[in-house]
Write an enzyme that holds these catalytic residues in place. Sequence first.
Site, PDB file in Angstrom:
ATOM      1  N   THR A 110       0.768  -1.249   0.000  1.00 48.49           N
ATOM      2  CA  THR A 110       0.000   0.000   0.000  1.00 48.49           C
ATOM      3  C   THR A 110       0.798   1.297   0.000  1.00 48.49           C
ATOM      4  OG1 THR A 110      -0.066  -0.171   2.418  1.00 48.49           O
ATOM      5  CG2 THR A 110      -1.993  -1.025   1.197  1.00 48.49           C
ATOM      6  N   GLU A 111       2.075   1.272   0.456  1.00 49.22           N
ATOM      7  CA  GLU A 111       2.806   2.555   0.584  1.00 49.22           C
ATOM      8  C   GLU A 111       4.279   2.379   0.209  1.00 49.22           C
ATOM      9  OE1 GLU A 111       2.113   4.496   4.326  1.00 49.22           O
ATOM     10  OE2 GLU A 111      -0.007   3.970   4.387  1.00 49.22           O
ATOM     11  N   LEU A 112       4.494   1.654  -0.886  1.00 51.49           N
ATOM     12  CA  LEU A 112       5.863   1.277  -1.266  1.00 51.49           C
ATOM     13  C   LEU A 112       6.726   2.514  -1.534  1.00 51.49           C
ATOM     14  CD1 LEU A 112       7.918  -0.920  -2.146  1.00 51.49           C
ATOM     15  CD2 LEU A 112       6.977  -0.693  -4.461  1.00 51.49           C
TER      16      LEU A 112
END
EC number: 3.2.1.8
Length: 370
Positions: free
Chosen positions: A274-276
């Site tokens: 989700t927040e790479l």
Amino acid sequence: MKPGAVGGVGRRAALSAGAALSVAGLSGESAATELPLRERARRKGLLFGAAARSFNLRDDPAYAAAFARECGVLVTEWEAKWGPLRPTREEFSFGAVDALWQFARRHGLGFRGHALVWHEHMPRWIAGMENRAARGILEEHIRRVLARYPRAQSWDVVNEAIDLKDGRADGLRQTVWLRALGPTYVRDAFVLARAADPHTLLTYNDYGIEYEDRDSRAKRVAVLRLLESLRQQDAPVDVFGVQAHLNPARPFDPAALRGFLRGAAEMGFDIYITELDVHDRDLPADGARRDRIVADHAQAWLEAALSEPRVKAVFTWGLSDRYNWRNEVEWSRRRDGLPSRGLPLDQDLQPKPFWTAIARTLDGAEPRGR
Ligand code: G3I
């Protein structure tokens, strides 16, 4: 801001910017850059997208064009959080999120909301919230937000509910919601979200579970226990979100990561990355060396993650080094003052080795069932 004021670029302009991207692609990078990440993902039944702030898309047409070209999903990075969204108990300041919603609609992007329940960046008035009022306040927030953006691709319903440092047996973080509603607040939030919009996918999102050090291993156990308990409470959770703020200095074991993700998949959850992004604070100053380390680490981590068939999406936490939250927080900012290079596009919106690493892992992924 008037809804719709963000980034008036049409799809054609985005594609022409994309053409420029393919011509100006990096020398020596074999992955041809004419095929955007969103398309590489789509071909495998995956989603690719990135987090964005409305003002970056509004004020920078070239960035808006690159975003529309590369991303299939827009994630609200800041403006759908309580702090900016709820200046007072009575007010909902929807303008900026409306602009993000309009941008997504105009460019045919999915809209992923972040985050309905989080402990950070809460407005001051919430501290005075009486416990008996909390459920009504939460219910109204979730109902009104989801009603305004119907059928969003997904929402982070609860973000970062686990913090072992708070010492609870269930691992839950001491937050205003836990204090007001008790440990079932996580389940309650999902029930309220499902009632507000039966169509959007509902995500539990967390971080610090990506590596093999003691803290990460302990948090994985607590997160899986929370997911299991949500299953037992029949909480309508569709997706487990792994934030993936990567750090090449931390111990990585692909097999252990695969085992952890399999554990969540076997409970019936789809999984999103989700927040790479990559923490490059302590990496060499030299851009090319730093880019190589970032790309190689991200590729190894993503290949292990995408080998889990239930991993269905990869979202980066920003698209370009031109707008990277890491340059704005003291603990993540480089000591030499150089800007972070931990996102797929460089400051000039050109693909970096990190972009190529994502492209290669998407191209190499097994196709997902529809
Ligand atoms: O937009 C305002 C601007 O008008 C004002 O002048 C300026 C000065 O205070 O602040 C600006 O807002 C900032 C906002 O980012 C947009 O740039 C906030 O101060 C700043 O706190 C906010 O930081 C965000 C942070 O979460 C806290 O909410 C970052 O953008 C965002 O990338 C970061 O994202 C988090 C995820 O939500 C959860 N996982 C970790 C991740 C990284 O910390």
